[in-house]
Scaffold this motif. Structure first.
Motif, mmCIF file in Angstrom:
data_model
loop_
_atom_site.group_PDB
_atom_site.id
_atom_site.type_symbol
_atom_site.label_atom_id
_atom_site.label_comp_id
_atom_site.label_asym_id
_atom_site.label_seq_id
_atom_site.Cartn_x
_atom_site.Cartn_y
_atom_site.Cartn_z
ATOM 1 N N VAL A 256 0.899 4.066 -2.955
ATOM 2 C CA VAL A 256 0.517 5.447 -2.631
ATOM 3 C C VAL A 256 1.690 6.380 -2.896
ATOM 4 O O VAL A 256 1.523 7.460 -3.469
ATOM 5 N N LEU B 5 0.837 -1.197 0.000
ATOM 6 C CA LEU B 5 0.000 0.000 0.000
ATOM 7 C C LEU B 5 0.868 1.242 0.000
ATOM 8 O O LEU B 5 0.659 2.179 -0.777
ATOM 9 N N LYS C 60 -6.051 10.158 -7.451
ATOM 10 C CA LYS C 60 -7.011 9.067 -7.666
ATOM 11 C C LYS C 60 -6.775 8.416 -9.024
ATOM 12 O O LYS C 60 -6.761 7.184 -9.143
ATOM 13 N N LEU D 198 -3.713 6.248 -8.809
ATOM 14 C CA LEU D 198 -3.953 5.012 -8.063
ATOM 15 C C LEU D 198 -4.798 4.043 -8.881
ATOM 16 O O LEU D 198 -4.582 2.828 -8.824
ATOM 17 N N LEU E 71 -4.953 0.168 -7.706
ATOM 18 C CA LEU E 71 -5.280 0.206 -6.285
ATOM 19 C C LEU E 71 -6.720 0.639 -6.034
ATOM 20 O O LEU E 71 -7.309 0.311 -5.036
ATOM 21 N N HIS E 72 -7.302 1.427 -6.941
ATOM 22 C CA HIS E 72 -8.671 1.899 -6.739
ATOM 23 C C HIS E 72 -9.597 1.497 -7.876
ATOM 24 O O HIS E 72 -9.138 1.367 -9.013
#
Lengths: 166, 256
Positions: free
Chosen positions: A106, A102, A157, A160, A165-166
């Motif tokens: 990030v 993570l 966003k 990611l 990740l999203h």
């Protein structure tokens, strides 16, 4: 306070972690963050006489930290970006692998942002500053804080999402 | 999804808790009426939760010690070196002087009963000053390793001052630790050693290998002479109670 070694030690103990975190998030390098953190406190020590008590100390030292980090970024050669040591968040061994992944994603997404967006994201989400505090630290209007924060979040966003990740 | 800037601003401010009562009423109405706005808020909340879950990073365990040490050094006046520098003006003499002084000062530090931070810094700084370069060149890959375990934490850094390679150890250990630095390349040879603390350390030197035995908070500088600029490595092994706990390699890159 300039001559008060014990008081300065207390300040170092209290702020070394957030200053290191801010520098690391800006620079993506534990070694550079360590050097910047050391420089920040040296400068703070030398300039304590110039500190205006109408502002909060953390605002002042965070500003020094971000300016030093940006100076470090400007001095870096492009190839330096390949030489990075990963830093893991604090936590037990069982959480380490997930935390590392993570953190890495990030951090990679953060590094896609221009410094003016990255600084606001770091101050808001990693140093837990309010809009007013960010405005004081960066010496920009609160309206600009919001603009950069909201746009920075959108860009983050997207980065990611690209990384899965999203 | 398409939402206007006003809605986006309200949602962002609402999540941050930076919204007035009147704006809150407006936002609540928008969220009741717009699925797109609700989706945007959910996505943004997820992003913020991800950032919050990332967690704080722990600074190196010795960082506070390094900061306070640097502050103390900044308060002191620098030792005058101009007279020495003028005596060693010629490049060949400068190198020979650096080599000799490095040995002399290093041995003086080891043999002294009162090892001070000044002596440590004077030795490491003087080597850089007299070796012909005004700045030390850093070796990019493997120039520093960070160690973090239950037995030992800190950093080991390799740097070069002309033809002297300096390996700086800045470590804290909870148990006795043996550190073995091995350099197989015959173009490396031992040139000296400096330590900050005057107790709790043993040093053993043999061809191609230096062994340190330490416990507690310690800073050392190991000086190796390097005759040429070919690449080489220094292998480090860390032992606790005879058990190997860590292996690392520092790379010397002559071109850098």
């Amino acid at each position: 306070m300039a001559g008060n070694r014990h008081a300065f030690e207390v300040l170092v103990a209290r702020y070394q972690k957030p200053v290191f975190n801010a520098a690391y998030r800006m620079l993506d390098s534990a070694e550079d963050a360590r050097e910047v953190t050391q420089t920040v406190f040296l400068k703070a020590f030398e300039k304590l006489d110039t500190f205006d008590p109408k502002y909060r100390f953390f605002s002042w030292i965070y500003r020094i930290a971000l300016n030093e980090s940006i100076n470090c970024l400007n001095r870096q050669k492009p190839l330096d970006s390949l030489d990075r040591e990963p830093v893991s968040p604090t936590g037990g061994p069982a959480e380490q692998a997930d935390d590392d992944q993570l953190n890495a994603r990030v951090q990679a997404a953060l590094m896609t942002l221009k410094p003016e967006y990255r600084t606001v994201i770091i101050l808001k989400h990693f140093l837990d500053c309010s809009y007013l505090e960010i405005s004081q630290i960066l010496d920009i209007p609160e309206k600009m804080v919001k603009s950069r924060l909201y746009s920075g979040r959108q860009l983050l966003k997207e980065a990611l999402v690209s990384s899965g990740l999203h | 999804m398409a939402i206007d800037d006003r809605t986006s601003d309200l949602i962002n401010a609402g999540i941050d808790g930076e919204i007035s009562p009147g704006e809150r009423i407006e936002l609540d109405r928008i969220l009741r009426e717009s699925a797109a706005a609700r989706q945007y808020q959910a996505d943004l909340t997820g992003l913020c939760d991800t950032l919050d879950a990332t967690g704080e990073l722990a600074p190196p365990p010795h960082l506070q010690h390094a900061i306070l040490g640097a502050v103390k050094r900044r308060k002191r006046s620098p030792a005058p070196v101009s007279a020495v520098r003028s005596l060693l003006g010629l490049p060949m003499v400068r190198y020979a002087g650096a080599f000799s002084l490095g040995i002399i000062l290093a041995l003086a530090v080891i043999s002294s009963d009162r090892i001070s931070r000044d002596a440590f810094d004077d030795v490491t700084g003087l080597v850089g000053t007299l070796s012909g370069s005004t700045t030390e060149s850093m070796v990019p890959n493997g120039r520093m390793i960070s160690v973090s375990s239950s037995e030992i934490a800190g950093s080991v850094r390799l740097r070069r001052a002309a033809q002297i390679v300096v390996i700086d150890f800045d470590l804290v250990s909870s148990v006795p630790i043996e550190i073995v630095a091995e350099y197989a390349d015959p173009e490396f040879w031992f040139n000296g050693f400096a330590q900050l603390e005057n107790t709790g350390t043993r040093v053993f030197v043999e061809p191609g290998k230096v062994t340190l035995v330490m416990e507690g908070k310690r800073r050392y500088a190991l000086y190796l002479h390097r005759a040429n600029d070919t690449d080489a490595t220094v292998d480090l092994s860390f032992f606790a109670s005879g058990r190997l706990i860590r292996e690392e390699t520092l790379h010397f890159r002559g071109a850098d």
